[in-house]
Enzyme design. Structure first.
Site, short mmCIF file in Angstrom:
data_model
loop_
_atom_site.label_atom_id
_atom_site.label_comp_id
_atom_site.label_asym_id
_atom_site.label_seq_id
_atom_site.Cartn_x
_atom_site.Cartn_y
_atom_site.Cartn_z
N HIS B 401 2.24 3.47 -8.30
CA HIS B 401 2.38 2.62 -6.88
C HIS B 401 3.80 2.89 -6.07
O HIS B 401 3.86 2.58 -4.92
CB HIS B 401 2.28 1.12 -6.98
CG HIS B 401 1.65 0.33 -5.94
ND1 HIS B 401 1.25 0.94 -4.59
CD2 HIS B 401 1.22 -1.08 -5.83
CE1 HIS B 401 0.79 0.16 -3.80
NE2 HIS B 401 0.68 -1.38 -4.35
N ASP B 405 -0.17 4.23 -2.33
CA ASP B 405 -0.43 2.97 -1.74
C ASP B 405 -1.76 2.76 -2.34
O ASP B 405 -2.87 3.30 -2.64
CB ASP B 405 -0.51 2.92 -0.11
CG ASP B 405 1.14 3.08 0.27
OD1 ASP B 405 1.92 2.73 -0.55
OD2 ASP B 405 1.23 3.51 1.47
#
Lengths: 822, 429
Positions: B401, B405
């Site tokens: 992450h 995204d």
């Protein structure tokens, strides 16, 4: 430096020329009638007799070295023999002008000077005095040997044989020698006759003689001091430093006039035209005539002159005139006494640098023959008498030599029994509150001195809650040194201190603040920037019987005084067989933040040299207690201080620094923090970093570290160190000295052997990196820190759970760095 | 002139290898190219051929020893030659020198003497006093040295003194003093263990593949921000196509193509449209990959291995299937080449065959995505006002992450699900 001396720009910028005095060359005019009156017939004959004896003394040694026998006495002399055959007139002539209380110091070629001075003294002392000296010296050991040699006409005849025997026995390394054989040929001496140490280091006697002259002047003792040194030595740094130190203006401008002026020293160059094989005149120097050198030193040109050393009466006359000047405080003086040695520099000298014809030319001028002719021509003796004197000399030498080479009569130092006879002579280990009984000369009462200020300060640096007290109101390490100094200054009238910026400035780091007001100039003075002469003069002052505290502003400057620290200060107690003491404390400041030539801790180098005591306090309590101890002893101490610590208040000794007098016991390490898991031993300012590391080990790793400040490098009691390591099993040693060759390795090795079975890992040594000291901004990369200490523990002996070391300290780095030479 | 045989460098990241077995005895003749020994790296088992010919004069490492790459492991030469100069010649790049071979002296002299146990004098003394056999105690000191604390832990008596922290921990009732703590020795926090902690059947030191996996897994979780998204895809087309492949003519060579191969194919064709997921992230730089180098997790006896199928997007289904099978077999057999175990850009890990519906796969950094594949289960689906049970395959996508995204990751899963649902059409593209 003193405010009383104004440097006037008008005067400084004025045009003019230097006018120098003329330097007399061989100015003596013989006058047989006057000479007969001055010296008497017997006196003149004695000059001849003494020269003969010296020549026979040296001839015997020459025969032993080259042929293994002298007149049927066989002996293999293993040691050196730097003979002075040909130079007898210079030695005997000089001593005609001297009394027993005048001191001479010589060189490696001084057998003749010793004998001449001794023979002169024997004639001057009364017989009872002579007998007492011989009976007392080493408990009469030499006297017993000589008395057995036969009947002597009187005490003087006995003393002459005793003198010759003492010198031979010393040269042959016998227990019955003047210095139990510890001095040997190049260092034979005998203080009761004013024969002070001869020095095997070229020019080594110059600054030591200066120190003895300072002792005479400052302590108002009679007599003068002569440095008999070679012509070539004038170019060595310490000699040049001594000439200038001896000629300081302050003796006349600042010191009490009542004291009498400059130190009474004669730099007497025995100019035999060779420095080993090099010729100073014409080859290795450019002075033309050595006497010229006086012109460079002061306005009086050191009263310099050249004297014909082949005429003993010319030497006597010049020496007498210089002595009068010196006693009147107008020194220093310089004599360029020309002479010549027929013998080689040493037995190995093949005389490849000079021809036979040159030696023959000088033999034609031979002083002994010439003086014999003079005696005959003036009716003082006839040739039969001269021959009789020659026979007497041979008989005396032969008889004495036979006893001196005989191991039953003249044994060596008993090294087998007990085995540590030399070790027992390395230190005198005495205590002396004062080295003289008179009242110390001071300018103010002790209670009016700066002691008033320092004793009113906080004596411990932390308040009840452990918070630091204001630094300016708390006694610092530098002030602790001041308190120890002023105490001894007010106890011991002979104590003096000197160095660069010691007066007015109060020492470059302020340790002597307050002493300028308390002490007259001659007890605390500034010197030229002459580290060799600073230490060398202190050596002479101490050997003469006074307490000296010279200072080197930075440890790094020790290199400039290398010979004086390593060969002089360290060695004379044992080389004299404890006849002399060395009450000398050399204060040395270890720098910081000043880069490669001003930030080195060289305590390891000093600790390597036998004969020195080495102290390195890390807290104000120890600074005062250890300096008190050093200043009451009779041994040479190199007293290291750290510029990291001068402003440090006492934070470790709970009671703070006592206002009164106390001593730290010599050689005892101090445990500053108790622990069970690891021992950390420190030298110097690393103590505080070790304590920081110990606290982190406790808080972050649950380990209890024992932290011990060694305080002393030599002597050092290993018992508490070993006890700690037996308890913890792990040892790390740390100091700011560079790691390679650090004294810590000596400690590590010793403790490893003493506690081997108790060790739970290899003993680790942590020093500064083997680099130049980098600029202060890069200190962290160079000096040991708390991080380095913990990293080393983690990587070498006790891996710490979850710990991430910040630096590489693993065992592998040892071999890698060694391989790279850094 | 004697010559050394060195431990070869077996790929860019291999620092050392363990000697599994010697195939030539000291004193035997060996020719260049002969099988000398078998070794195991953290990734594979390999055979080492002799680089020299002559008599095998010495084995510088015993079976079971770890040797750094490029260090000497054997000496070959003429009978009687000295081997003194052929010490193992380099150490690993970090930390302490590795343990020396267990019995080099013995081997050289042919007398079989054992190398000394590394133990401090203090620890040895303590062990002897209490009759503790220290031969088999694992040392916790530098380089594995047995030090005092190791012996103390092996002592039978109970302790008496406690640090304040240790006392408080004991008082809480959750801890007890570790067994073997010596009597009279201060007890600190490190000497305590939880009451409920089980005693283990045996302690197995990590080596080889397991050690590497342990390090990589920890590093993965420590150095990245992992987020797992779960989805499922209609599996009817997959199952239908699989049935057709299985039933196909043997001559086509397609019968062995399985659901996993179809999944790898779908991933290889879907990823190029999502460059954010087919990327490497190292030292704050994202390296978007052109090709899809598809890692595939393989379970072996020695642990998890991930061989890489190069440029998977350019392979046909059949080629892809063959590559996957060949690599998996090589992994299980232990003879996979080191370079086939590195360089992946995205990984697929399939636990569906073991009945796992969904799980959180752990990233294989510097990759930024890994797809976990679950089992096929019936899922109620509303279809024209009725609920039908449709087989769905579980998909679990873990992303880093830090650089990927959630939305693009979700879109990738969505597209992949769609492609799987119509795998037959995708195969036609």
């Amino acid at each position: 430096m003193p405010k009383s001396l104004i440097i006037d720009p008008v005067e400084a910028r004025q045009a003019s020329v230097i006018r120098a005095p003329e330097i007399p060359i061989n100015a003596y005019t013989p006058d047989p009638a006057a000479e007969a009156e001055r010296y008497s017939r017997a006196g003149l004959v004695n000059v001849y007799r003494d020269m003969l004896l010296i020549r026979e003394f040296e001839t015997a040694l020459d025969n032993f070295k080259k042929q293994g026998a002298y007149r049927g006495v066989e002996y293999n002399h293993a040691g050196p023999a730097h003979l002075s055959i040909g130079q007898e007139a210079s030695a005997v002539g000089q001593c005609l002008a001297l009394e027993p209380r005048d001191f001479i110091l010589g060189s490696h070629r001084s057998h003749g000077e010793i004998l001449a001075k001794g023979l002169a003294a024997i004639r001057q002392l009364d017989e009872d005095e002579l007998l007492q000296i011989m009976q007392r010296y080493h408990d009469g050991a030499a006297l017993r040997v000589v008395e057995a040699l036969g009947d002597f006409a009187d005490a003087r005849a006995l003393a002459q044989a005793w003198l010759v025997y003492g010198a031979y026995a010393e040269i042959f390394a016998r227990d019955t020698g003047f210095n139990k054989g510890m001095g040997g040929s190049m260092h034979t001496f005998f203080p009761p006759f004013g024969i002070m140490p001869n020095n095997a280091i070229v020019g080594g006697s110059a600054d030591i003689a200066l120190g003895m002259a300072l002792f005479k002047r400052i302590n108002r003792r009679p007599g003068i001091v002569i440095a008999n040194i070679g012509d070539s030595s004038v170019a060595s740094g310490p000699v040049w430093e001594a000439l200038n130190f001896a000629a300081m203006d302050q003796y006349h401008t600042l010191w009490d006039a009542e004291l009498g002026g400059a130190p009474p020293i004669l730099f007497n160059f025995m100019n035999n035209f060779y420095g080993m094989g090099g010729q100073p005149q014409g080859e290795t120097l450019g002075f033309g005539m050595l006497a010229r050198v006086g012109l460079a030193v002061n306005a009086a040109a050191m009263h310099s002159e050249r004297v014909d050393g082949y005429n003993p009466l010319a030497v006597a006359e010049a020496t007498r005139r210089k002595k009068a000047l010196l006693l009147a405080g107008k020194g220093p003086a310089l004599l360029d006494v020309i002479t010549y040695r027929y013998s080689g520099h040493s037995p190995s000298d093949a005389s490849s640098y000079r021809g036979r014809d040159e030696i023959d030319l000088w033999r034609e001028h031979d002083a002994i023959c010439g003086f014999g002719d003079y005696l005959c021509a003036n009716g003082h003796a006839d040739s039969a008498a001269l021959e009789g004197m020659q026979e007497c000399a041979v008989t005396l030498i032969e008889g004495v030599v036979r006893a001196a080479v005989d191991l039953d009569v003249s044994p060596r130092l008993p090294l087998d029994a007990g085995g540590d006879a030399i070790g027992a002579m390395m230190f005198s280990n005495q205590r002396a509150d004062a080295l003289d009984e008179r009242q110390p000369e001071v300018l103010q009462a002790l209670e009016d001195s700066r002691l008033q200020v320092t004793s009113g300060k906080h004596r411990f640096g932390l308040d009840a809650r452990g918070e630091p007290l204001p630094k300016l109101r708390t006694l610092t390490y530098a002030e602790a040194i001041f308190e120890a100094m002023i105490h001894r200054f007010y106890e011991d009238p002979t104590m003096i201190a000197f160095g660069e910026e010691n007066r007015d400035w109060g020492g470059a780091f302020g340790a002597y603040r307050g002493l300028t007001e308390a002490l007259p100039y001659h007890r605390l003075f500034n010197t030229p920037i002459s580290e060799a002469a600073i230490v060398g003069a202190a050596v002479g002052y101490a050997l003469a019987g006074g307490r000296a505290v010279p200072e080197l502003m930075y440890c790094d400057f020790m290199g400039r005084a290398g010979d004086e620290i390593f060969n002089q200060m360290a060695k004379w107690q044992a080389m004299s067989a404890n006849v002399l003491r060395m009450p000398l404390v050399l204060r040395v400041s270890v720098g910081m933040k000043y880069g490669a030539q001003h930030s080195q801790d060289w305590s390891s180098i000093v600790a390597h040299i036998p004969g020195l005591k080495v102290y390195f306090p890390a807290t104000p309590y120890d600074a005062k207690g250890m300096l008190n101890r050093a200043l009451r002893g009779t041994d040479p101490v190199v007293f290291f201080e750290s510029q990291r610590l001068y402003s440090q208040p006492e934070t470790l000794f709970a009671g703070g620094v006592p206002t009164g007098y106390y001593e730290v016991e010599e050689g005892e390490p101090k445990v500053h923090r108790q622990g069970d898991d690891i021992t950390i031993i420190t030298i110097g300012a690393t103590l505080y970093r070790a304590l920081e590391a110990a606290e982190r080990l406790r808080a972050q790793h649950g380990l209890s570290a024992e932290v011990i400040d060694a305080r002393f490098l030599n002597p050092l009691n290993y018992t508490p160190l070993v006890a700690s390591v037996k308890k913890t099993g792990k040892l790390l040693l740390v100091s700011d000295a560079t790691e390679r060759g650090s004294f810590l390795h000596t400690m590590a090795s010793n403790i490893s052997q003493l506690a081997f079975d108790y060790l739970d890992g290899p003993v680790a040594v942590l020093g500064a990196r083997n680099w130049i000291t980098p600029p202060a901004e890069l200190d962290e990369s160079f000096f040991p820190s708390a991080d380095w200490i913990i990293d080393t523990i983690h990587q070498r002996m006790l891996p710490l759970a979850g710990y991430q070391p910040r630096t590489e300290q693993g065992a592998r780095s040892i071999s890698q760095r060694a391989r790279a030479g850094v | 002139m004697a010559e050394a045989v060195v431990m070869p460098k077996l790929g860019n990241t291999v620092e050392s290898a363990i000697i599994l077995s010697w195939h030539v005895a000291v004193g035997d003749t060996v020719r260049p190219g002969d099988l000398l020994c078998e070794i195991e790296t953290d990734k594979a088992t390999l055979e080492i051929e002799s680089s020299a010919g002559g008599i095998l004069l010495a084995q510088l490492c015993a079976a079971g020893d770890e040797a750094p790459v490029l260090s000497n492991i054997a000496v070959v030469g003429s009978a009687g030659e000295s081997i003194a100069e052929f010490e193992p010649r380099s150490y690993s790049a970090s930390g302490e020198p590795p343990d020396l071979p267990k019995s080099p002296v013995g081997d050289r002299r042919g007398a079989g003497l054992a190398a000394p146990i590394k133990i401090s004098p203090r620890a040895r003394k303590l062990a002897q006093r209490h009759g503790v056999d220290y031969q088999n105690i694992a040392g916790s000191g530098p380089g594995g040295r047995v030090i005092e604390r190791d012996i103390e832990r092996a002592l039978p008596d109970a302790p008496a003194k406690f640090t304040p922290v240790a006392q408080a921990m004991l008082d809480s009732g959750d801890y007890k003093v570790a067994e073997g703590h010596p009597a009279g020795r201060r007890v600190s926090k490190a000497d305590l263990e939880r009451v409920e902690s089980e005693r283990f059947a045996r302690a197995i030191p990590l080596t080889g593949v397991r050690k590497t996996i342990a390090g990589r897994m920890r590093e993965s979780l420590q150095s990245t921000a992992q987020l797992t998204l779960n989805a499922s895809a209609d599996a009817r087309a997959l199952q239908a196509y699989r049935r057709r492949l299985k039933a196909s003519d043997e001559g086509l060579g397609l019968a062995a193509v399985n659901i996993n191969d179809l999944l790898l194919f779908a991933v290889s064709r879907t990823l190029p449209a999502f460059p954010a997921l087919n990327a490497l992230f190292e030292n704050d730089v994202i390296y978007a990959q052109k090709a899809v180098h598809l890692g595939q997790a393989v379970d072996t006896d020695r642990g998890l291995l991930v061989p890489v199928i190069r440029s998977a997007e350019s392979l046909t289904l059949k080629q892809l299937s063959e590559a996957a099978r060949r690599l998996a077999e090589a992994c299980r057999a232990g003879n996979i080449q080191p370079d086939e175990l590195s360089g992946g850009s995205f990984t697929v890990s399939n636990l569906g065959a073991l009945g796992i519906e969904s799980f959180t796969p752990i990233l294989n950094p510097p990759q930024v995505g890994i797809l976990g594949v679950g089992s096929i289960n019936l899922k109620p689906v509303e279809q024209e006002a009725e609920v039908a049970f449709v087989p769905h395959i579980g998909l679990s996508l873990t992303i880093n992450h830090q650089v990927v995204d959630g939305a693009p990751a979700a879109r990738f899963l969505q597209t992949l699900s769609a492609n799987l649902a119509q795998i037959d059409l995708l195969l036609a593209t």
